[in-house]
Structure formats: C-alpha cells, structure tokens
Scaffold this active site. Structure first.
Site, mmCIF file in Angstrom:
data_model
loop_
_atom_site.group_PDB
_atom_site.id
_atom_site.type_symbol
_atom_site.label_atom_id
_atom_site.label_comp_id
_atom_site.label_asym_id
_atom_site.label_seq_id
_atom_site.Cartn_x
_atom_site.Cartn_y
_atom_site.Cartn_z
ATOM 1 N N GLY A 1 -5.394 -4.291 7.096
ATOM 2 C CA GLY A 1 -6.556 -3.403 7.094
ATOM 3 C C GLY A 1 -7.626 -3.784 8.083
ATOM 4 O O GLY A 1 -8.255 -2.914 8.708
ATOM 5 N N GLY B 1 -10.026 -3.880 2.099
ATOM 6 C CA GLY B 1 -9.383 -3.636 3.390
ATOM 7 C C GLY B 1 -9.727 -2.247 3.884
ATOM 8 O O GLY B 1 -10.832 -1.748 3.686
ATOM 9 N N ASP B 2 -8.745 -1.609 4.501
ATOM 10 C CA ASP B 2 -8.963 -0.263 5.048
ATOM 11 C C ASP B 2 -8.721 0.848 4.027
ATOM 12 O O ASP B 2 -9.274 1.942 4.143
ATOM 13 C CB ASP B 2 -8.047 -0.033 6.260
ATOM 14 C CG ASP B 2 -6.570 -0.290 5.943
ATOM 15 O OD1 ASP B 2 -6.272 -0.997 4.952
ATOM 16 O OD2 ASP B 2 -5.722 0.221 6.681
ATOM 17 N N THR C 1 0.842 -1.216 0.000
ATOM 18 C CA THR C 1 0.000 0.000 0.000
ATOM 19 C C THR C 1 0.868 1.255 0.000
ATOM 20 O O THR C 1 1.943 1.261 0.602
ATOM 21 C CB THR C 1 -0.914 0.083 1.239
ATOM 22 O OG1 THR C 1 -1.727 -1.065 1.297
ATOM 23 C CG2 THR C 1 -1.809 1.315 1.255
ATOM 24 N N THR D 1 -0.973 1.785 6.360
ATOM 25 C CA THR D 1 -0.647 0.607 5.555
ATOM 26 C C THR D 1 -0.584 -0.565 6.524
ATOM 27 O O THR D 1 -0.361 -0.375 7.720
ATOM 28 C CB THR D 1 0.713 0.750 4.838
ATOM 29 O OG1 THR D 1 1.740 0.896 5.830
ATOM 30 C CG2 THR D 1 0.755 1.951 3.914
ATOM 31 N N GLY D 2 -0.765 -1.739 5.986
ATOM 32 C CA GLY D 2 -0.701 -2.912 6.850
ATOM 33 C C GLY D 2 -2.037 -3.619 6.903
ATOM 34 O O GLY D 2 -2.879 -3.441 6.020
ATOM 35 N N ARG E 1 -12.918 -8.769 -1.397
ATOM 36 C CA ARG E 1 -12.500 -8.248 -0.089
ATOM 37 C C ARG E 1 -11.941 -6.823 -0.248
ATOM 38 O O ARG E 1 -11.118 -6.555 -1.107
ATOM 39 C CB ARG E 1 -11.440 -9.161 0.510
ATOM 40 C CG ARG E 1 -10.820 -8.672 1.837
ATOM 41 C CD ARG E 1 -9.539 -7.901 1.619
ATOM 42 N NE ARG E 1 -8.876 -7.551 2.880
ATOM 43 C CZ ARG E 1 -7.840 -6.718 2.973
ATOM 44 N NH1 ARG E 1 -7.348 -6.146 1.891
ATOM 45 N NH2 ARG E 1 -7.300 -6.440 4.129
HETATM 46 N N1 ASP Z 1 -3.839 -1.971 4.128
HETATM 47 C C1 ASP Z 1 -3.957 -2.844 2.987
HETATM 48 C C2 ASP Z 1 -5.192 -3.667 3.120
HETATM 49 O O1 ASP Z 1 -5.489 -4.150 4.203
HETATM 50 C C3 ASP Z 1 -2.854 -3.781 2.739
HETATM 51 C C4 ASP Z 1 -1.461 -3.478 3.162
HETATM 52 O O2 ASP Z 1 -1.099 -2.343 3.384
HETATM 53 O O3 ASP Z 1 -0.674 -4.432 3.263
HETATM 54 O O4 ASP Z 1 -5.821 -3.894 2.118
#
Ligand code: ASP
Length: 371
Positions: A277, A253-254, A223, A274-275, A251
C-alpha cells in the site's frame, strides 16, 4: 483480454473524441465483475456471487460487498477479514473502503478491530453518516452501534504465524524476549524454530507450522478488490484487507484510502489495488488509473502507466523494486477491463456472464530474471 473486437474498435476508432463522449454514446452495458484472484478461489467465488446479485437486479455496491464478504468470512484467507494476519501486537486490524457510482458516495474504515466484515461497516459509514472515514476505536464503536457483534478475529493458524514471526526477530545472539534464542541468522533458524513450534503446538499440522515460518520470513500479499458494472452502466467498487502482516498498530495502507486503494468515477470506470500500500499511495494509484482511462487510455495501458510511476519512484532500480508486490484492477464503463502487476505472474478473477467466473492473466511491467 476483454471486450469484443467491435467495442474495442469503436473506442480506438474514435481516438480523436474524448473518451467520455464515446462511452456516453453506448446504451446497454454487458454486466462485468472483476476482482483480485485471492487464494482458495476467493476471487472467483466473489465475482460469481456479485454477478448473481446483479443478475437478480441487485444494486452494484450490494453485489460487490456480498462478493467480498465470502472472503472476509473465510478463515483460510489470512490477508482479509476473519483469520487475517495480525499486527505486531498480535491483534487483527482491518481496513476497507467502498464507492457507490450512481450516488457518487463513498465510505471507509481503518484499523478497525473485532468486526469480521469491515466492508459492510464502510458502507454504513457512507450511508448513515456525514463522514467519509472512521478509524480505530471510533470505527468499532460505530459498528457496534449499528448492530455488529465484536468477535475475536485471530484464528489459531494466524496466532501460530505471529509467534513464528516473533521468533524470527531474534538477533544473531538470540536476543529478544521471545524464547531462548538461536545463534544464527533467520533462514538458518528454520529447522530449530519449526521444532520449537512443534513443541508449543503439538496438535498443529506440519504444513501449518511450515506456512507460519514462510509468513514470518516473507509476509504474504493479500487484500480483495472488486469492481462491478450492471446492464444500466451503473458501477460500484470495494476494497477490504487485514493489511500488511506484522504492521505497527494503527498503520493503514492504501485499501481504506479513497483514491489510493480504490477509486471510481461513474462517468469513466473504477480501479483498485492489492499489494504494498505504501508504494501505491505514493502514486495515488486507483485515482491515477481512472484518470488515465478518462483521458483515453484503455484499462491495460492506464494500469501500466501507473506502475511505471511506481517504478520511477525507485529510479527504475529493479533490485529495489524486487521487494515490491503491487497489482491494479480496472474496469471501464463500457465493460473493457484489465489487471496489471509490477512483476509477471499475477492473475485476477472475472465474471462476464458469458462464461463461468474464472481467472485471467494480468499484464505486467517487469519479468523476474531467472538467475
Ligand atoms: N494493500 C494492502 C495494504 O497495503 C495489503 C496487501 O494487499 O497486501 O494494506
């Protein structure tokens, strides 16, 4: 971290005043752009580009979108845009959201296929419709109506990683529809799977195959979030991603969720993430960070408080939290900024005009034990 001593002191010294009052008293801001770091200098290049657009007098949202477009179009970043790792069906589905501070308008797309730059489509949802978010087939139809070309977003590297992931799903007896199977748990399959992959993709470099296996076993975190501030104090922000690798089709995410993976209040500042979600959404992360800043916390503390809420959802059990990667980025209207991660070791990109676009260390909630 960021900001001059006098700026920080002015804010802290006025602790009794609501933060909004303090920020409104400032006349000219120092332009600042921050973003997630991303591989191949993605974040550094993104911030440099956004800063260049702002310096040339461009709009703050045009600036951050021009910045993240570099990463969306880079096939080597397989967490964003073209070349992103696909869903479990082998199809790349992208999510993006954007916020324009001065007009307080926002737009988002979720699970859009076939368009390399979803951030641009999110901006058009904001500008050209009376809606906030379009998803799936409707988002693609809208993008095509707006003149975007539908393209295949799956690069050969991402396809190989997807095949490796399918192979990693075999059970101990090798039962899946994907290949003859190996009677061993996934980690032990590595050498055999790599050999099989070499047979299937003889032209692929060994490091591409090794990376594919690594992605299969430990789906990467990706992200890009980017937030900007110009001299007039105007702010904008964007988040764009291919989401979690191997996700269930559809799906989101955030990243496309306004208030989750992105939030900005023109009177206060912006935040993004990021990360993982799902864990961010359980604390409405970006909104929580900005609200914390609104109530007086500096960006660093605003982020750490939000990460503590994530931790609380696991009863602060570090063993369970070990599987969660989560980072927040925050830029306050006076130019003060920070990034913070659940676990030590993250960096983020910054451009302030004082120095070349560069990376800095994020603050963190927990250190990984060196057991
Ligand atoms: N935040 C993103 C999601 O959950 C993915 C990511 O940053 O790894 O879709």
């Amino acid at each position: 971290m960021s900001g001059t001593f006098s700026r920080r002191a002015a804010v802290l010294g006025a602790a009794a005043l609501p933060i909004i009052q303090v920020l409104k008293g400032q006349s000219k801001s120092r332009p600042v752009v921050i973003s997630s770091a991303n591989r191949n200098d993605g974040g550094v290049n993104c911030c440099a580009k956004a800063a260049e657009v702002i310096k040339a007098g461009g709009d703050t949202l045009d600036a951050v979108i021009a910045g993240v477009n570099i990463v969306e179009l880079d096939p080597r970043d397989n967490s964003v845009g073209y070349g992103g790792l696909p869903n479990e069906d082998g199809v790349v589905q992208l999510d993006a959201s954007c916020i324009h501070g001065p007009t307080r308008r926002m737009g988002a797309v979720g699970a859009i296929e076939g368009i390399k730059t979803p951030s641009k489509v999110a901006k058009l949802v904001m500008e050209q419709t009376d809606h906030m978010m379009l998803v799936g087939a409707g988002a693609l139809k809208f993008a095509k109506a707006m003149g975007f070309q539908e393209e295949n977003l799956l690069t050969e590297e991402s396809r190989i990683a997807w095949i490796a992931w399918k192979m990693s799903l075999r059970d101990r007896n090798g039962h899946t529809n994907w290949g003859p199977g190996l009677d061993a748990p996934p980690e032990k399959q590595k050498a055999a799977v790599l050999q099989e992959l070499k047979g299937m993709f003889p032209d692929a470099a060994d490091d591409v195959l090794a990376q594919a296996w690594e992605y299969a076993i430990h789906p990467p975190h990706g992200t890009i979030n980017c937030i900007s501030l110009n001299e007039k104090g105007e702010m904008s922000a964007v988040t764009t991603t291919s989401g979690m690798a191997w996700k269930i089709p559809g799906r989101c995410g955030d990243s496309p969720i306004i208030g989750g993976g992105l939030w900005l209040d023109q009177d206060v500042g912006g935040a993004g993430s990021t990360g993982r979600g799902e864990e961010n959404l359980r604390v409405c992360g970006a909104h929580t960070v900005v609200e914390n800043m609104k109530h007086g916390m500096p960006p660093k503390d605003a982020i750490l408080d939000t990460l503590k809420r994530v931790s609380r959802n696991f009863n602060d059990d570090k063993k369970r939290l070990a599987a969660v990667e989560l980072d927040f980025y925050a830029l306050r209207k006076d130019g003060e900024y920070a990034a913070g991660s659940l676990w030590q070791g993250s960096r983020f990109a910054v451009s302030t005009g004082d120095a070349a676009s560069h990376t800095e260390q994020s603050v963190y909630l927990y250190e990984r034990s060196r057991a």
